[in-house]
Design a protein around this motif. Structure first.
Motif, mmCIF file in Angstrom:
data_model
loop_
_atom_site.group_PDB
_atom_site.id
_atom_site.type_symbol
_atom_site.label_atom_id
_atom_site.label_comp_id
_atom_site.label_asym_id
_atom_site.label_seq_id
_atom_site.Cartn_x
_atom_site.Cartn_y
_atom_site.Cartn_z
ATOM 1 N N ASP A 56 0.702 -1.073 0.056
ATOM 2 C CA ASP A 56 -0.023 0.016 -0.044
ATOM 3 C C ASP A 56 0.837 1.116 -0.010
ATOM 4 O OD1 ASP A 56 -2.404 -1.545 0.180
ATOM 5 O OD2 ASP A 56 -2.546 -1.547 2.275
ATOM 6 N N LYS A 86 -0.179 -11.064 -7.324
ATOM 7 C CA LYS A 86 -1.149 -10.599 -8.176
ATOM 8 C C LYS A 86 -0.659 -9.358 -9.093
ATOM 9 C CE LYS A 86 -5.727 -8.251 -8.286
ATOM 10 N NZ LYS A 86 -6.474 -7.294 -7.389
ATOM 11 N N GLN A 143 -8.723 7.220 2.996
ATOM 12 C CA GLN A 143 -8.541 7.086 1.335
ATOM 13 C C GLN A 143 -9.557 6.261 0.675
ATOM 14 O OE1 GLN A 143 -4.642 5.891 0.819
ATOM 15 N NE2 GLN A 143 -3.874 6.511 2.732
ATOM 16 N N PRO A 145 -13.208 0.296 -18.512
ATOM 17 C CA PRO A 145 -14.540 0.205 -18.826
ATOM 18 C C PRO A 145 -15.183 -0.051 -17.233
ATOM 19 C CG PRO A 145 -13.344 -1.967 -19.170
ATOM 20 C CD PRO A 145 -12.420 -0.950 -18.944
ATOM 21 N N PHE A 198 -17.636 0.893 -13.898
ATOM 22 C CA PHE A 198 -17.682 1.990 -12.941
ATOM 23 C C PHE A 198 -16.247 2.549 -12.703
ATOM 24 C CE2 PHE A 198 -17.370 3.840 -8.644
ATOM 25 C CZ PHE A 198 -18.446 4.814 -8.965
ATOM 26 N N TYR A 204 -12.134 7.170 -11.094
ATOM 27 C CA TYR A 204 -11.284 8.400 -11.558
ATOM 28 C C TYR A 204 -12.421 9.270 -12.334
ATOM 29 C CZ TYR A 204 -7.335 5.549 -10.487
ATOM 30 O OH TYR A 204 -6.318 4.941 -9.704
ATOM 31 N N GLU A 264 -16.232 -3.811 -12.576
ATOM 32 C CA GLU A 264 -15.283 -2.797 -12.139
ATOM 33 C C GLU A 264 -14.079 -2.126 -12.910
ATOM 34 O OE1 GLU A 264 -16.063 -1.739 -8.610
ATOM 35 O OE2 GLU A 264 -17.922 -3.006 -9.094
ATOM 36 N N ALA A 265 -14.039 -0.824 -12.819
ATOM 37 C CA ALA A 265 -12.824 -0.318 -13.453
ATOM 38 C C ALA A 265 -11.498 -1.163 -13.185
ATOM 39 C CB ALA A 265 -12.822 1.051 -13.128
ATOM 40 N N GLY A 266 -10.782 -1.254 -13.927
ATOM 41 C CA GLY A 266 -9.400 -1.862 -13.788
ATOM 42 C C GLY A 266 -8.483 -1.032 -12.786
ATOM 43 N N GLU A 267 -7.784 -1.717 -11.786
ATOM 44 C CA GLU A 267 -7.138 -0.919 -10.947
ATOM 45 C C GLU A 267 -5.624 -0.796 -11.504
ATOM 46 O OE1 GLU A 267 -8.505 0.163 -7.613
ATOM 47 O OE2 GLU A 267 -10.412 -0.368 -8.720
ATOM 48 N N ASP A 290 -3.840 1.764 -9.364
ATOM 49 C CA ASP A 290 -4.161 1.891 -8.039
ATOM 50 C C ASP A 290 -3.225 2.407 -7.129
ATOM 51 O OD1 ASP A 290 -5.461 1.791 -5.810
ATOM 52 O OD2 ASP A 290 -5.845 -0.532 -5.784
ATOM 53 N N GLU A 347 -3.510 3.770 -4.212
ATOM 54 C CA GLU A 347 -3.983 3.678 -2.631
ATOM 55 C C GLU A 347 -4.380 2.401 -2.235
ATOM 56 O OE1 GLU A 347 -4.681 8.356 -2.848
ATOM 57 O OE2 GLU A 347 -6.220 6.838 -3.392
ATOM 58 N N ALA A 348 -4.360 2.524 -0.847
ATOM 59 C CA ALA A 348 -4.854 1.265 -0.368
ATOM 60 C C ALA A 348 -6.386 0.800 -0.381
ATOM 61 C CB ALA A 348 -4.510 1.364 1.243
ATOM 62 N N ASP A 394 -9.633 0.136 -1.809
ATOM 63 C CA ASP A 394 -10.557 -0.562 -2.747
ATOM 64 C C ASP A 394 -9.954 -1.956 -3.250
ATOM 65 O OD1 ASP A 394 -12.634 1.010 -5.193
ATOM 66 O OD2 ASP A 394 -12.661 -1.212 -4.175
ATOM 67 N N GLU A 395 -10.419 -2.931 -2.935
ATOM 68 C CA GLU A 395 -9.985 -4.127 -3.539
ATOM 69 C C GLU A 395 -11.307 -4.777 -4.343
ATOM 70 O OE1 GLU A 395 -7.855 -6.343 -0.470
ATOM 71 O OE2 GLU A 395 -6.746 -4.387 -0.274
ATOM 72 N N ALA A 400 -11.833 -5.016 -7.289
ATOM 73 C CA ALA A 400 -11.611 -5.751 -8.761
ATOM 74 C C ALA A 400 -10.740 -6.879 -8.873
ATOM 75 C CB ALA A 400 -10.956 -4.207 -9.416
ATOM 76 N N ASP A 401 -11.027 -7.683 -8.114
ATOM 77 C CA ASP A 401 -10.315 -8.932 -7.970
ATOM 78 C C ASP A 401 -10.691 -9.691 -9.104
ATOM 79 O OD1 ASP A 401 -8.808 -8.073 -5.814
ATOM 80 O OD2 ASP A 401 -10.353 -9.296 -4.430
ATOM 81 N N HIS A 402 -9.899 -10.148 -9.851
ATOM 82 C CA HIS A 402 -10.416 -11.233 -10.723
ATOM 83 C C HIS A 402 -9.518 -12.774 -10.569
ATOM 84 C CE1 HIS A 402 -12.113 -8.115 -13.148
ATOM 85 N NE2 HIS A 402 -11.150 -7.447 -12.886
#
Lengths: 660, 442
Positions: free
Chosen positions: A53, A70, A278, A322, A324, A327, B76-79, B82, B84-85, B87-88, B90-92
């Motif tokens: 993070d 990941k 955040q 694509p 939601f 940003y 969800e939008a691709g991260e 990303d 910041e810490a 919002d997770e 968008a897990d695939h």
């Protein structure tokens, strides 16, 4: 991080000037960022930072390993490019990947200045910072050391620590993120009581003999003659830290937390509070950074001519991913805030022109003329090095006299940094939103409702004889001023609530959708601003999670923990709720119960609905889930028992009556 | 330190340790990949939390739709960046990529240089119209050729008529004398032409030379007075005139036949499905074989896969079943190779690249390895034979098959033997296998 590496060193050198100038430009534009330390890192270090993070040290946990893997796979197999990471700290630390080209680096830097301003000025960040700055890196490092010391303690063991962390993490979002973090928690009553007992100086045997658990429980029971907690407690982590117990598997009963457990709980809670802002300001913060990045990179040509295409491509990819996209929503909302404020400032003056009222506005005022009048003067809009006299003849408030003097001495490159000649006000006019080609129609699109509401709040003091006279008084900084004040006080919930109007929803084509049980797929339900807002608020309120609170610490007079799910029309994910409940048990030591409301559709109703091609009408039913350490049991509850959990005025369901 | 340890802990979760979290692990299903897309699965451990019901939650999308329109499952939008810490969302479970990209990635990562050879002739397509024949449809007549030949002929037969005519005026010369002289001069003129010209002399000379009035005392005098006009000059002046086109010069163009050899591959995947192959071993096989399949799919134009499961017997199965089957019986690896040999008859080595990959825990019935498997591996022609031994760390090593095969083939360049004990070994195993193939044997 600081391994000497010629490539990184070289990259850092070339970024020196962009970083310095970006900061200068940001300040000119009115931003007030934390100082930012830029680090140039390689690809692998970037993955590590993302996993952590944005910090260099975190407490040992497999989760970071997962994030790293990941991220690595994403960049390895998808060619995904990690552009930036910045952490909320004073000074902020931002990391730049050595392999990015200069245009990307500049984009990152301008974006980061936006975030650093937000971190510094948004009050929700202030909840944690407490006026002294978050001091995050040091805090996280301390946490890492503490957890590492637990791990290596032979009395505790790595696996128990890890398990305990995982257990706590399942409810890490169940905190009261709206409240300032109370950093001087005393540790609650049990500690105080234990300390008092310790100070009595009696031997342990005597203590155990006299002050048995039953005795302590009795004390609690006396206190509990009134409901405890008196009002629902939303900070589950704090509540369990103060009143929770571990479950001793061998003894098959609750046992007081070990010191390390209580400390770990508090440590994780503190991190949850640190990261919460955040998440509660993600749309605003990302939109804010994207707005100023675009202002600096695009409109102030911080990207050189040769870099602009590359930058535009980068920006397009970020904003057009694509689904939601926080940003994009954020940037669109900020632009709307700016336009709205500018429009309002104009209207407040025009409606005081003799003969102009909200009723006849569209007939008496030519908005295209108004926009032309408000367009930036030529000398502001475009600066030529050999026409500095034109700058000098601008209004005093627009000109940065020091900058102009330096430009005359050729100490600054006016072509590259034209903004150095202007003040905040000058720059505000230079970028006056209503005069931009894409917003030229914005003023004219004002509705009668808005006109009426503006006019209602007008003090009828100064009147103007003509439109020109009125416009001369319009402040060109109204848009930016408003943006700066909004960024101080709002979070995503209030931001969306206040600014997501029908005009905005229409212009940007947002819609709400729901899952259709009859059709088995997702369908749009509404393009109405109220519905879109409802769905967005559902996503942002309470970190996008259902609200769960402690309702009773002595449920059924058996010392069981009663949690209540405050139902807002959207039901819980049952499977996860059960799994989570099992973990709360580990922190309470005795059975835990969750009251919730669920939707039930009978088979006959489902069939009827299918036959008539409509959505089935679900019935709302109260349910109790109880975990006793062995298994989860379900019981239906009377409506009276759960009625208080159902919100009367809140319903996030947007399905229209005539839908399919 | 730090992160490396975190990664190790993560890998162990649900496997060696922390069975309590096993139910929260999602692996992408490796079988979900098709010929067009490879889904690289990732392991995710999703801790439970109080969450909204996904379907009941609904959401917000962007686009021009009307209420009631189907909107697909919005993602969800691709991260991608990303920063910041938090919002997770968008897990695939997968990363999708094309098999060719996958192969390219692997090549780059492992430094492989496998250049598949085309073998089977699948088509003879028409190349450029470069070949010619004496017969063919009129439309394909190579006129340029015909004309060129005619022109050549014309040039060969051409002579300076005026010059020869001038010789007829040499005092006392007749047709025969001129003919004899012309022949000596290598002038391609016929006697008949001279005779014809003698009867009716041409009045003019295009080159403007005086011919009519002159009577030459001798041939020497004539040669001295009259210049020979070279063919080149004459053609340039008056054009080629009538070019004699002859049938024998006709050539008909036809396309060049190009043999296309398809880079085709048949991959035989053999797996021990006997009782000793537990879930963790089974999964290691899948994790090793699947990328190999993807890799070869990406590398070759046409890839066919044969799946053979065996315990003490062998039988062919579908891919969908291959990794899941578990039987009870003993193990006899040679049965699988016998079946493979039969199946491969349909894929002659002269036309197909062949790969035979076998996997198991190394157990085999007594002497089967030496007496049957190794001879069979020798007999079956293939670009590559591989044996993947799966030995999860929880088990005691009991099998000896891998060791025997390794001893028997040593450093032979088309036999690879490798051991996989945990998911992290997979990449190494794949590298071992793919870098073993000798590019010259195929």
């Amino acid at each position: 991080m600081t391994r000497p590496d010629p490539a990184k060193h070289a990259a850092a050198q070339t970024l020196d000037e962009p970083a310095r100038e970006a900061n200068a430009l940001a300040r000119k534009l009115g931003l007030d960022p934390y100082d930012v330390q830029y680090w140039v890192v390689d690809h692998d270090e970037m993955n590590e930072l993302i996993a952590y993070d944005g910090f260099q040290t975190r407490y040992p946990h497999w989760r970071w390993g997962m994030k790293y893997e990941k991220q690595r796979k994403q960049t390895q197999f998808l060619g995904g490019k990690a552009f930036e990471i910045v952490n909320n700290d004073d000074p902020s630390n931002a990391f730049l990947q050595v392999s990015n080209d200069l245009a990307d680096q500049k984009a990152v830097i301008t974006h980061v200045e936006g975030h650093a301003d937000f971190f510094n000025n948004n009050q929700w960040f202030g909840l944690f910072a407490d006026g002294e700055g978050p001091d995050a890196a040091a805090m996280l490092e301390r946490h890492a050391d503490r957890v590492a010391s637990f791990l290596s303690d032979p009395e505790i063991g790595r696996e128990s620590v890890e398990r305990f962390i995982d257990t706590v993490l399942t409810i890490e979002d169940n905190i009261e993120y709206r409240r300032a973090f109370d950093r001087d928690a005393e540790g609650g009553d049990p500690d105080a009581l234990a300390e008092t007992l310790a100070s009595l100086g009696v031997s342990e045997e005597v203590r155990d003999e006299v002050f048995t658990e039953t005795w302590l429980d009795d004390i609690a029971a006396v206190d509990d003659s009134v409901q405890f907690p008196e009002t629902p407690e939303y900070d589950l982590l704090a509540f369990l830290r103060d009143h929770g117990q571990a479950y001793d598997e061998d003894a098959e009963k609750a046992a007081a937390f070990e010191d390390w457990q209580r400390e770990l709980l508090e440590l994780l809670r503190r991190e949850a509070y640190y990261f919460a802002p955040q998440r509660t300001t993600k749309v605003m913060n990302e939109g804010w950074a994207a707005y100023w990045e675009s202002m600096m990179m695009g409109e102030e040509a911080f990207a050189g001519d040769d870099e602009f295409l590359s930058y535009a491509d980068h920006q397009a990819r970020v904003l057009n991913s694509p689904g939601f996209n926080p940003y994009k929503l954020g940037k669109e909302l900020w632009e709307y805030v700016e336009n709205r404020a500018n429009r309002r400032a104009v209207l407040e003056h025009l409606l005081r022109v003799d003969g102009v009222t909200w009723r006849n506005f569209h007939d008496t005022v030519d908005t295209a003329d108004v926009v032309d009048t408000l367009a930036p003067p030529a000398a502001v809009a475009a600066v030529a090095p050999d026409e500095l006299d034109a700058v000098e003849s601008l209004p005093d408030a627009y000109v940065d006299w020091q900058g102009l003097a330096a430009a005359r001495e050729r100490e600054i490159d006016v072509q590259r940094y034209p903004w150095k000649l202007f003040t905040y006000e000058g720059l505000a006019h230079r970028h006056y939103s209503l005069a931009k080609p894409q917003y030229r129609g914005f003023l004219g699109r004002v509705t009668r409702d808005e006109l009426e509401s503006v006019s209602r709040y007008l003090f009828d003091t100064a009147r103007y004889a003509s439109v020109e006279a009125a416009l001369a008084d319009v402040s060109v900084t109204a848009g930016w001023d408003r943006m700066y004040s909004v960024r101080e006080s709002h979070n995503d919930v209030t931001f969306v609530d206040e600014f997501l109007t029908q005009e905005f929803v229409d212009a940007n084509e947002y819609f709400a959708y729901e899952f259709s049980q009859t059709r088995g797929d997702f369908r749009a339900t509404s393009t109405d601003a109220a519905d879109v807002k409802r769905k967005l608020l559902l996503r942002f309120t309470n970190l996008g999670k259902p609200t769960i609170a402690v309702y009773d610490a002595n449920h059924e007079n058996r010392g069981e923990l009663l949690l209540g799910h405050e139902y807002n029309g959207v039901m819980l994910d049952r499977e996860q709720a059960e799994a989570t409940l099992q973990r709360v048990f580990e922190l309470w030591g005795r059975p835990v119960v969750l009251h919730t409301i669920t939707k039930r559709v009978t088979d006959s109703e489902r069939k009827r609905a299918r036959r008539n091609d409509r959505e089935p009408e679900p019935e709302e039913v109260g349910v109790a889930l109880r975990y006793d350490g062995e298994s989860v049991s379900h019981a239906e509850l009377d409506w009276e028992t759960v009625e208080h959990l159902a919100a009367d005025d809140l319903d996030y369901d947007t399905k229209p009556d005539e839908w399919l | 330190m730090g992160l490396r340890e975190d990664r190790e802990r993560f890998h162990e979760i649900g496997e060696q340790r922390r069975q309590d979290l096993a139910e929260f692990i999602q692996y992408g299903d490796l079988g979900g990949s098709g010929p067009d897309a490879v889904r690289v699965p990732i392991k995710l451990v999703d801790l439970p939390a109080f969450e909204y019901d996904q379907l009941d939650r609904g959401g917000v999308g962007q686009g021009d739709v009307d209420p009631g329109d189907q909107v697909g499952e919005p993602d969800e939008a691709g991260e991608g960046d990303d920063d910041e810490a938090g919002d997770e969302s968008a897990d695939h479970e997968y990363y999708e990529m094309d098999p060719e990209e996958f192969a390219a990635e692997l090549d780059e990562r492992l430094g492989l240089d496998l250049d598949p050879k085309g073998k089977k002739v699948v088509a003879e397509t028409e190349g450029a119209f470069n070949e010619t024949a004496r017969r063919g449809p009129r439309g394909t007549l190579d006129f340029a050729h015909l004309y060129k030949q005619g022109l050549k002929r014309k040039i060969a037969m051409d002579f300076d008529e005026a010059y020869v005519t001038a010789a007829l005026r040499v005092d006392g010369w007749g047709v025969d004398a001129v003919y004899t002289w012309a022949r000596e001069q290598h002038i391609p003129v016929s006697r008949a032409w001279i005779a014809e010209r003698a009867r009716s002399p041409s009045p003019d000379d295009d080159a403007g030379r005086v011919v009519d009035d002159a009577v030459w005392a001798s041939i020497d005098a004539m040669e001295a007075a009259v210049d020979v006009e070279p063919t080149r000059t004459r053609i340039r002046r008056g054009g080629p005139g009538r070019v004699p086109l002859r049938r024998e010069d006709e050539r008909f163009r036809h396309p060049k036949v190009v043999e296309h050899r398809e880079r085709n591959v048949v991959v035989v995947n053999i797996r021990d499905v006997s009782g000793s192959m537990r879930e963790s071993k089974r999964e290691l096989v899948e994790r090793t074989f699947t990328p190999l399949d993807w890799y070869l799919t990406g590398k070759y134009d046409n890839a066919e896969f044969v799946y053979i499961a065996h315990d003490a017997d062998a039988w062919e199965v579908d891919r969908t079943d291959f990794f899941g089957i578990q039987s009870g019986g003993g193990t006899r690896i040679s049965t699988a190779y016998e079946l493979a040999e039969n199946v491969l008859d349909e894929y002659p080595f002269s036309e197909w690249n062949r790969y035979v990959f076998a996997a198991g825990d190394g157990e085999n019935s007594h002497d089967d390895t030496e007496e049957n498997v190794i001879p069979l591996m020798n007999d079956i022609d293939a670009n590559l034979h591989a044996y993947v031994e799966t030995q999860p760390t929880d088990g005691v090593q009991t099998g000896t098959h891998a060791g025997k095969v390794r001893d028997a083939f040593g450093d032979t360049d088309n036999v690879a033997v490798t051991t996989v004990t945990e998911p992290d070994d997979v990449m190494g195993a794949i590298e071992t296998i793919l870098s073993t193939e000798d590019n010259d044997t195929a």
